[in-house]
Scaffold this active site. Structure first.
Site, PDB file in Angstrom:
ATOM      1  N   CYS A  35       0.624  -1.167  -0.125  1.00 55.91           N
ATOM      2  CA  CYS A  35       0.003  -0.085   0.065  1.00 55.91           C
ATOM      3  C   CYS A  35       0.524   1.319   0.334  1.00 55.91           C
ATOM      4  O   CYS A  35       0.511   1.773  -0.736  1.00 55.91           O
ATOM      5  CB  CYS A  35      -1.237  -0.178   1.070  1.00 55.91           C
ATOM      6  SG  CYS A  35      -2.157   1.327   1.395  1.00 55.91           S
ATOM      7  N   HIS A  58      -3.191   1.340   6.306  1.00 57.01           N
ATOM      8  CA  HIS A  58      -3.855   1.514   4.623  1.00 57.01           C
ATOM      9  C   HIS A  58      -3.204   3.289   4.622  1.00 57.01           C
ATOM     10  O   HIS A  58      -3.372   4.120   5.640  1.00 57.01           O
ATOM     11  CB  HIS A  58      -4.774   1.837   4.957  1.00 57.01           C
ATOM     12  CG  HIS A  58      -5.757   2.413   3.294  1.00 57.01           C
ATOM     13  ND1 HIS A  58      -5.549   1.555   2.174  1.00 57.01           N
ATOM     14  CD2 HIS A  58      -6.261   3.116   2.793  1.00 57.01           C
ATOM     15  CE1 HIS A  58      -6.021   2.077   1.612  1.00 57.01           C
ATOM     16  NE2 HIS A  58      -7.112   2.797   1.918  1.00 57.01           N
TER      17      HIS A  58
END
Length: 258
Positions: free
Chosen positions: A4, A78
């Site tokens: 990510c 994230h």
């Protein structure tokens, strides 16, 4: 695993034409320009140089485990990118179907517009989460300071050239802009003060350049240590301690301190 952050950085680099991303990333960007998001993601995943750079920072594991599924205990985070593109502020989130328009912006005000959005997102999770990272893609500070030194040196040459002219001499500098020189003071004392001020600024910039060089050197050493796999050494070290009957006493001593 956990690509990510790498993809978040790529989302910024690929959408900022003013950044020199090198021939390989430029070729990838041009090749995938007309691809749908799914194929763009697949192309990034299949790029050997990106995969190699990403995996070089992965944590060494003592055992190779195939088909490991992420669990709630894994430290996975994230990352979302915010970037101004053609007068519009976009949120680039790999978990969403495409870019999210956050409204019009300019190169001068987009940071003021995105800050409240980031703060709102942090507040949304702040009751049960305190681990947040806020990063920015910025210009190389060393290069910026070197450019400032070059600019200040040019101003100093202009001031020295004007002093030569005011003293009745002829300037020996070949790169002096006479029109720009006219914006300098006409007083010799004021010009000397100007030069002294410029010298102080140049000295300050050079000190900051040295600090940047030391910081970069520290980062290089840190990255070498982070990437190095110490596990074989530790296994052999423990094995030698065990062979010399020193491992068990050390374990018992450590337990007593806990």
């Amino acid at each position: 695993k956990n690509a990510c952050p790498t993809k978040a950085i790529l989302s910024i680099l690929m959408n900022c034409p003013q950044i020199d991303i090198g021939e390989e990333l430029k070729s990838l960007r041009d090749f995938t320009a007309e691809f749908p998001p799914e194929l763009k993601g697949l192309s990034i995943n299949n790029c050997e140089s990106i995969r190699k750079a990403h995996n070089s920072f992965s944590r060494p594991e003592p055992y190779a485990v195939e088909d490991k599924n992420g669990s709630n205990d894994d430290d996975l985070f994230h990352f979302v990118s915010f970037v101004p593109i053609d007068g519009t502020l976009y949120e680039l989130d790999g978990l969403k179907e495409g870019p999210v328009s956050l409204g019009p912006c300019s190169e001068d005000d987009w940071l003021q517009k995105v800050c409240p959005m980031i703060e709102q997102r942090i507040e949304k999770y702040s009751k049960h989460e305190i681990r947040f990272n806020l990063m920015a893609v910025v210009k190389n500070r060393k290069e910026m300071l070197e450019g400032e030194v070059e600019h200040l040196s040019m101003l100093k040459r202009r001031a020295e050239s004007k002093i030569e002219r005011l003293n009745g001499g002829q300037s020996t500098s070949m790169d002096i802009d006479e029109e720009a020189e006219e914006n300098l003071p006409d007083s010799l004392d004021a010009l000397q003060d100007k030069i002294s001020n410029i010298d102080a600024q140049i000295s300050n910039c050079k000190n900051r350049i040295r600090m940047e060089e030391e910081k970069m050197s520290s980062w290089r050493e840190e990255n070498i240590r982070r990437k190095h796999n110490y596990i074989p050494f530790l296994f052999n070290f423990l094995k030698v301690l065990a062979e010399k009957k020193q491992l068990k006493p050390l374990i018992e001593k450590a337990r007593q301190k806990v």
